[in-house]
Design a protein around this motif. Structure first.
Motif, PDB file in Angstrom:
ATOM      1  N   ALA A  12       1.200   1.214   1.587  1.00 47.55           N
ATOM      2  CA  ALA A  12       0.039   0.667   0.890  1.00 47.55           C
ATOM      3  C   ALA A  12      -0.035   1.100  -0.561  1.00 47.55           C
ATOM      4  N   ALA A  13      -0.714   0.323  -1.377  1.00 45.86           N
ATOM      5  CA  ALA A  13      -1.019   0.592  -2.780  1.00 45.86           C
ATOM      6  C   ALA A  13      -0.513  -0.496  -3.684  1.00 45.86           C
ATOM      7  N   ARG A  14      -1.245  -0.723  -4.716  1.00 45.40           N
ATOM      8  CA  ARG A  14      -1.002  -1.820  -5.632  1.00 45.40           C
ATOM      9  C   ARG A  14      -0.422  -1.289  -6.923  1.00 45.40           C
ATOM     10  N   TRP A  74      -7.625  -8.338  -4.430  1.00 48.64           N
ATOM     11  CA  TRP A  74      -7.355  -8.683  -3.039  1.00 48.64           C
ATOM     12  C   TRP A  74      -6.511  -9.967  -2.923  1.00 48.64           C
ATOM     13  N   ARG A  79       0.603  -9.540  -1.448  1.00 48.83           N
ATOM     14  CA  ARG A  79      -0.146  -9.400  -0.203  1.00 48.83           C
ATOM     15  C   ARG A  79       0.131 -10.580   0.737  1.00 48.83           C
ATOM     16  N   HIS A  82      -2.950  -8.030   3.813  1.00 52.87           N
ATOM     17  CA  HIS A  82      -4.062  -7.335   3.158  1.00 52.87           C
ATOM     18  C   HIS A  82      -4.667  -8.215   2.062  1.00 52.87           C
ATOM     19  N   ASP A 115      -8.676  -1.370   0.593  1.00 52.77           N
ATOM     20  CA  ASP A 115      -7.334  -1.852   0.260  1.00 52.77           C
ATOM     21  C   ASP A 115      -7.327  -2.531  -1.100  1.00 52.77           C
ATOM     22  N   TYR A 118      -3.211  -1.985  -3.559  1.00 55.64           N
ATOM     23  CA  TYR A 118      -2.256  -2.127  -2.451  1.00 55.64           C
ATOM     24  C   TYR A 118      -0.895  -2.571  -2.970  1.00 55.64           C
ATOM     25  N   ASN A 125      -2.035   4.539  -1.754  1.00 54.56           N
ATOM     26  CA  ASN A 125      -2.982   3.462  -2.062  1.00 54.56           C
ATOM     27  C   ASN A 125      -4.428   3.813  -1.754  1.00 54.56           C
ATOM     28  N   GLU A 126      -4.661   4.464  -0.609  1.00 55.37           N
ATOM     29  CA  GLU A 126      -6.035   4.808  -0.257  1.00 55.37           C
ATOM     30  C   GLU A 126      -6.644   5.766  -1.289  1.00 55.37           C
ATOM     31  N   SER A 129      -7.350   3.754  -4.369  1.00 55.62           N
ATOM     32  CA  SER A 129      -8.491   2.875  -4.116  1.00 55.62           C
ATOM     33  C   SER A 129      -9.802   3.659  -4.148  1.00 55.62           C
ATOM     34  N   GLU A 197       5.106  -8.432   4.056  1.00 62.07           N
ATOM     35  CA  GLU A 197       4.757  -7.495   2.982  1.00 62.07           C
ATOM     36  C   GLU A 197       5.853  -6.459   2.772  1.00 62.07           C
TER      37      GLU A 197
END
Length: 256
Positions: A12-14, A74, A79, A82, A115, A118, A125-126, A129, A197
Motif C-alpha cells: 500500500a501507499a501512493r 482515490w 488503483r 482501492h 487508503d 496508496y 501507506n497507512e 495517510s 494492482e
C-alpha cells in the motif's frame, strides 16, 4: 486492507509529492488547489454522492475542495481495488455498524483517509495517510483530540488488530475487511483487482505473499470484532479465503 507484496505483506501507499496548484505552482500536500476546473470523474454519480457525504461531516464551508482532492487521490490510475468503490463500500458498512462505535463520524472520517495514499510498491501507506489526515483536518477546524483519533484509526488499518474495547477501531477494521465476506463472485473480482494492482510482482512471489496474508487472517481467533460483522461476514469470509488459498497453493487460475 492487507495485501501481498514481494517485500511486505502490507504494501500500500501512493506516490508522494505536492499536487499541482493554479498557474502551475505546487500546492502543499493536503492543501486543495484553488482555481482549478475538476475533470469529470469516470464514476461521477458515485463521486458526487461521496462528496456529499464528506461535506456533511464538517460544518466548514471550505470542506468541499478537500473532499474533491481526496476523491482525486482515490481515483489514481494505479488503483484497481482501492478505488472510490472501496471507499463507498467501507462507508456503507460503517453505517451498518455505527451503533457499535463510540463516535461513528470519526470512524467515517478515518475511512476517507485510510487508503488516501496508496502505491502498491510501498509499505508505509497507512502512516503516510495518517499524516495526511493530521495535516488536512486541523484546516477544517477539527479539534486536536479528534484529529489524533482519526490518525490513530488510519494507522490501525495496517494490521487490523484493534485492542479489546476499541469500539471505533473495531468498526473501521471490520468495515475494511468486509469484502472478504462477500458473495463468491464479488470476492473473485476483489482478488483479481488486487492481483492487477500487483501486476509488477512475479506470479510466484505474489502467490507466496498472498498466501501468507490469507493464512495469517485465517489463523486469527476472530477476523471480525463486532457481533454484527461476525454474523454477516465471518462464515463466508473463511470459505472465500480457504478457496483462494487452495487455488494459490495448487496454482489453479482464478475464476474470472
Amino acid at each position: 486492507m492487507p495485501e501481498p507484496s514481494h517485500a511486505n505483506p502490507h504494501p500500500a501507499a501512493r506516490r508522494s509529492g505536492p499536487q499541482p496548484g493554479p498557474r502551475g505552482q505546487a500546492a502543499q500536500p493536503g492543501t486543495p488547489p484553488g482555481g482549478q476546473q475538476s475533470a469529470a470523474h469516470p464514476d461521477q454519480a458515485l463521486a458526487d454522492a461521496l462528496l456529499a457525504r464528506w461535506t456533511a461531516l464538517f460544518a466548514a464551508p471550505e470542506a468541499e475542495p478537500y473532499g474533491e482532492q481526496l476523491l482525486r487521490r482515490w481515483s489514481e490510475p494505479q488503483r484497481r481495488y482501492h478505488t472510490v468503490r472501496h471507499l463507498a463500500a467501507t462507508l456503507s458498512v460503517i453505517d451498518r455498524l455505527a451503533g457499535h462505535a463510540e463516535d461513528a463520524d470519526l470512524v467515517r472520517a478515518a475511512a476517507w483517509f485510510h487508503d488516501a495514499i496508496y502505491a502498491p510498491d510501498r509499505s508505509e501507506n497507512e502512516e503516510r495517510s495518517a499524516r495526511l489526515a493530521e495535516r488536512v483536518l486541523p484546516e477544517l477546524g477539527v479539534s486536536d483530540e479528534a484529529v489524533a483519533e482519526v490518525a490513530r484509526l488510519v494507522r490501525l488499518t495496517a494490521a487490523h488488530d484493534p485492542a479489546p474495547g476499541d469500539h471505533n477501531g473495531e468498526v473501521l477494521c471490520d468495515a475494511d475487511l468486509a469484502v472478504l465476506g462477500s458473495p463468491p463472485q464479488i470476492y473473485a473480482g476483489y482478488a483479481a483487482a488486487v492481483r492487477a494492482e500487483y501486476a509488477f510482482v512475479p506470479d510466484e512471489d505474489f502467490r507466496n505473499g498472498r498466501a501468507d496474508v490469507l493464512e495469517r487472517l485465517l489463523a486469527l481467533p476472530s477476523l471480525y470484532r463486532t457481533q454484527l460483522a461476525r454474523s454477516a461476514y465471518a462464515e463466508r469470509a473463511a470459505m472465500n479465503m480457504r478457496t483462494e488459498l487452495a487455488r494459490l497453493r495448487d496454482r489453479v487460475p482464478p475464476v474470472t
